[in-house]
Design a protein around this motif. Sequence first.
Motif, short mmCIF file in Angstrom:
data_model
loop_
_atom_site.label_atom_id
_atom_site.label_comp_id
_atom_site.label_asym_id
_atom_site.label_seq_id
_atom_site.Cartn_x
_atom_site.Cartn_y
_atom_site.Cartn_z
N THR A 125 -1.72 6.29 1.81
CA THR A 125 -2.76 5.29 2.30
C THR A 125 -2.61 4.84 3.97
OG1 THR A 125 -3.31 4.64 -0.05
CG2 THR A 125 -4.16 3.47 1.85
N ARG A 129 -7.54 -7.79 -0.26
CA ARG A 129 -7.92 -7.54 -1.75
C ARG A 129 -7.71 -8.65 -2.82
NH1 ARG A 129 -4.16 -2.91 -3.76
NH2 ARG A 129 -5.57 -1.48 -2.67
N ASN A 130 -8.73 -8.89 -3.24
CA ASN A 130 -8.63 -10.20 -4.12
C ASN A 130 -7.90 -11.36 -3.53
OD1 ASN A 130 -9.74 -8.79 -6.16
ND2 ASN A 130 -7.40 -7.97 -6.68
N ASP A 131 -8.66 -11.82 -2.33
CA ASP A 131 -8.33 -12.78 -1.35
C ASP A 131 -6.82 -12.83 -0.82
OD1 ASP A 131 -10.69 -14.02 -1.88
OD2 ASP A 131 -9.97 -14.98 -3.73
N SER A 132 -6.07 -11.61 -0.89
CA SER A 132 -4.79 -11.50 -0.28
C SER A 132 -4.84 -10.42 0.56
CB SER A 132 -3.64 -11.14 -1.50
OG SER A 132 -3.69 -12.15 -2.59
N ILE A 156 -6.71 -5.70 5.79
CA ILE A 156 -7.23 -5.17 4.74
C ILE A 156 -7.23 -6.46 3.68
CG2 ILE A 156 -7.42 -3.51 2.62
CD1 ILE A 156 -6.69 -1.62 4.64
N LEU A 197 0.92 -1.09 0.05
CA LEU A 197 0.01 -0.06 -0.09
C LEU A 197 0.71 1.16 0.15
CD1 LEU A 197 -2.75 -0.78 2.46
CD2 LEU A 197 -3.10 -0.63 0.16
N ILE A 220 -3.18 -7.47 2.10
CA ILE A 220 -2.22 -6.41 1.50
C ILE A 220 -2.09 -5.39 2.87
CG2 ILE A 220 -3.13 -6.50 -0.52
CD1 ILE A 220 -4.75 -3.88 0.00
#
Length: 247
Positions: free
Chosen positions: A31, A56-59, A54, A27, A61
Amino acid sequence: MIIKKRILVIILTIIFECTIMACVQPLPDSTIKKIDGLFRKWNTDYSPGCTVGIVRNDSLIFSKGYGIANLEYAIKNEPQTLFHTASVSKQFTAFSIVLLARQGKLKLDDDIHKWLPWFPDLKERITIRNLLNHTSGIRDQWELLAISGTRLDDVITQDQIIKILSKQQALNFKPGDQFSYSNSNFTMLAEIVKAVSGQTLRQFTDSAIFKPLGMTSTHFHDDYTEIERIVPIVITERIAIILRMLF
């Protein structure tokens, strides 16, 4: 032999990438600063806080702890900190019931007395579905315990709750007529899982849900004397997961 070497290279490459992903938070700094700002009020050495993750798309991050997990011992929140998720656990209890229904071991419209003979006959048909939907009319266990003189910060066991529910003399309303959130419903669902599967809710969810999903730090805590220990994910565990994916 060449194929085996290629598979080994692929495995090692994935392990390396997974290890990097576990250590690097992809990130932008701007952010991360915004996230830190949201929790700045609680990120002190004297305030209870939280851990943020957090996905995102099963990862994963981003993960970071803020504030204190244990004020008495000044233990800080970390990404590996274990939390008591309270009623969030109800969805896993419901999932267990649905799994057993899909296996043909029970029906959602079964009368609860089929599986819980200790519950009194209150002259109404109460189904498993009523328990799931909070439409059973069964009175809430915490209110019953409070009325009985039990302090809610005392040690309260499953057997105590079952005992007080077994003495219930009336319902709050006719099953199916109203919605009223009742913790008793899900205590009873846990007992149905035990009666149907022959395993405690902890044992059943561990084998049927948590372990298959790789949730190695998640369980139903059914022994108040058990001390929690943080067990970090190690490379050998990553290898096992990747091998299952490949083969």
